[in-house]
Motif scaffolding. Structure first.
Motif, short mmCIF file in Angstrom:
data_model
loop_
_atom_site.label_atom_id
_atom_site.label_comp_id
_atom_site.label_asym_id
_atom_site.label_seq_id
_atom_site.Cartn_x
_atom_site.Cartn_y
_atom_site.Cartn_z
N ALA A 106 0.83 -1.21 0.00
CA ALA A 106 0.00 0.00 0.00
C ALA A 106 0.86 1.26 0.00
N ILE A 107 1.99 1.19 0.70
CA ILE A 107 2.92 2.32 0.71
C ILE A 107 3.53 2.51 -0.68
N ARG A 108 3.92 1.40 -1.29
CA ARG A 108 4.60 1.48 -2.60
C ARG A 108 3.63 1.87 -3.71
N ASN A 109 2.37 1.44 -3.57
CA ASN A 109 1.36 1.75 -4.58
C ASN A 109 0.03 2.03 -3.90
N PRO A 110 -0.15 3.27 -3.40
CA PRO A 110 -1.39 3.60 -2.68
C PRO A 110 -2.66 3.33 -3.50
N ASN A 111 -2.55 3.39 -4.82
CA ASN A 111 -3.71 3.16 -5.68
C ASN A 111 -4.25 1.74 -5.55
N LEU A 112 -3.41 0.82 -5.05
CA LEU A 112 -3.86 -0.56 -4.81
C LEU A 112 -5.05 -0.58 -3.84
N ILE A 113 -5.02 0.31 -2.85
CA ILE A 113 -6.13 0.39 -1.88
C ILE A 113 -7.42 0.74 -2.62
N TYR A 114 -7.34 1.75 -3.47
CA TYR A 114 -8.51 2.18 -4.23
C TYR A 114 -9.02 1.05 -5.15
N GLU A 115 -8.08 0.44 -5.88
CA GLU A 115 -8.44 -0.65 -6.81
C GLU A 115 -9.13 -1.80 -6.09
N ALA A 116 -8.54 -2.21 -4.96
CA ALA A 116 -9.08 -3.36 -4.21
C ALA A 116 -10.44 -3.04 -3.62
N ALA A 117 -10.59 -1.82 -3.09
CA ALA A 117 -11.88 -1.42 -2.51
C ALA A 117 -12.94 -1.36 -3.60
N ASP A 118 -12.56 -0.87 -4.77
CA ASP A 118 -13.49 -0.75 -5.89
C ASP A 118 -13.93 -2.14 -6.39
N LYS A 119 -12.99 -3.07 -6.43
CA LYS A 119 -13.29 -4.40 -6.98
C LYS A 119 -13.94 -5.35 -5.98
N PHE A 120 -13.47 -5.33 -4.73
CA PHE A 120 -13.94 -6.31 -3.75
C PHE A 120 -14.77 -5.71 -2.60
N GLY A 121 -14.81 -4.39 -2.53
CA GLY A 121 -15.52 -3.71 -1.44
C GLY A 121 -14.57 -3.29 -0.34
N SER A 122 -14.84 -2.13 0.25
CA SER A 122 -13.98 -1.60 1.32
C SER A 122 -13.84 -2.55 2.50
N GLN A 123 -14.91 -3.33 2.76
CA GLN A 123 -14.89 -4.22 3.93
C GLN A 123 -13.81 -5.28 3.82
N CYS A 124 -13.31 -5.52 2.60
CA CYS A 124 -12.25 -6.54 2.39
C CYS A 124 -10.86 -5.96 2.56
N VAL A 125 -10.74 -4.64 2.62
CA VAL A 125 -9.42 -4.00 2.57
C VAL A 125 -9.00 -3.47 3.93
N VAL A 126 -8.01 -4.14 4.51
CA VAL A 126 -7.44 -3.71 5.79
C VAL A 126 -6.03 -3.17 5.52
N VAL A 127 -5.77 -1.95 5.93
CA VAL A 127 -4.41 -1.43 5.78
C VAL A 127 -3.69 -1.58 7.13
N ALA A 128 -2.63 -2.37 7.10
CA ALA A 128 -1.82 -2.57 8.32
C ALA A 128 -0.75 -1.50 8.37
N ILE A 129 -0.61 -0.90 9.53
CA ILE A 129 0.37 0.18 9.70
C ILE A 129 1.23 -0.13 10.92
N ASP A 130 2.54 -0.24 10.68
CA ASP A 130 3.52 -0.43 11.76
C ASP A 130 4.14 0.93 12.02
N ALA A 131 3.87 1.48 13.20
CA ALA A 131 4.31 2.84 13.50
C ALA A 131 5.25 2.88 14.70
N LYS A 132 6.22 3.78 14.62
CA LYS A 132 7.22 3.93 15.69
C LYS A 132 7.40 5.40 15.99
N LYS A 133 7.47 5.72 17.28
CA LYS A 133 7.61 7.12 17.68
C LYS A 133 8.96 7.67 17.24
N ARG A 134 8.94 8.91 16.78
CA ARG A 134 10.19 9.55 16.36
C ARG A 134 11.03 9.90 17.57
#
Length: 253
Positions: A106-134
């Motif tokens: 998703a980071i490398r190609n954010p449009n993948l989120i849009y494509e997947a949501a459009d084709k399979f529905g938003s309910q199928c698309v989970v974006v995992a985010i690994d975050a670390k404090k600066r």
């Protein structure tokens, strides 16, 4: 009121469930299908299944493990790891997953989120985010490749963007808290949950019954994910739910 979800996570490496601390020192915990079946019986609301080294090793998710798990488990199954394009969504959903979790792709190609949501529905698309404090304590950076690479992207800006692209849910892992058992990262989870209108799954750091209560009481998280606590039998899912119910947190008993 929507019930809060308790979600065990199976981090899978080469076909076995593993667990580490701060994303390193992985230990073998057992067979993913057996463990998933056990959690299904225990009353888990969902199961998250992450092939944690697939992206780094540039290979696909272990489809046969997903198929075997999907046959035995009757609650929603989220699968992630090694997802690189829309075809991977199709293959894994066909194998028995209900949702697909994307992180690095998703980071490398954010449009993948849009494509997947459009084709399979938003309910199928989970974006995992690994975050670390600066280091300077100003916000959080997003990491990819199993926590190995800092993208320099601001976590709060990123969650807003993925929501605008059609993501249906965010799986938020605090790299600072991961595996420590010192409690969920309340500050990070609250900041993310307040920035979006889609469900947020809190992940990383759970060590006690109180930690589940705190993350629901003090942040807008919709679900709490845990791994080692459940894998090592320190807590049972039914005990967590009974505890939360007694403390007026709405859960499915």
């Amino acid at each position: 009121m929507l019930t809060k979800r308790i979600v065990p996570c199976l981090d899978v490496n080469m076909g076995k469930v593993v667990k580490g601390i701060n994303f390193v020192n992985l230990k073998d915990v057992g067979d993913p299908v057996d463990i998933a079946q056990y959690y299904n019986k225990q009353g888990a609301d969902e199961i998250v299944f992450l092939d944690i080294t697939a992206t780094y090793e540039k290979r696909k998710t272990l489809i046969d493990v997903v198929e075997r798990t999907g046959e035995k488990v009757f609650i929603p199954l989220t699968v992630g790891g090694g997802i690189s394009g829309i075809d991977d969504f199709k293959i894994i959903l066909r194998a028995g997953a209900d949702k697909i979790s994307v992180n690095s792709a998703a980071i490398r190609n954010p449009n993948l989120i849009y494509e997947a949501a459009d084709k399979f529905g938003s309910q199928c698309v989970v974006v995992a985010i690994d975050a670390k404090k600066r280091a300077e304590d100003q916000g959080w950076d997003v990491f990819i490749e199993g926590g190995r690479k800092n993208t320099g992207i601001d976590a709060i800006e990123w969650v807003k963007k993925v929501e605008s692209l059609g993501a249906g849910e965010i799986l938020l892992t605090s790299m600072d808290a991961d595996g420590t058992k010192n409690g969920y990262d309340i500050e990070l989870t609250k900041a993310v949950a307040e920035s979006v209108n889609i469900p947020v799954i809190a992940s990383g750091g759970c060590g006690s019954l109180e930690d589940f209560y705190d993350v629901f009481e003090d942040t807008g998280a919709d679900a709490a994910l845990a791994a080692s606590l459940f894998h090592y039998g320190e807590l049972e899912i039914k005990d967590v739910k009974e505890y939360l119910h007694k403390r007026d947190i709405p859960v499915r008993l």
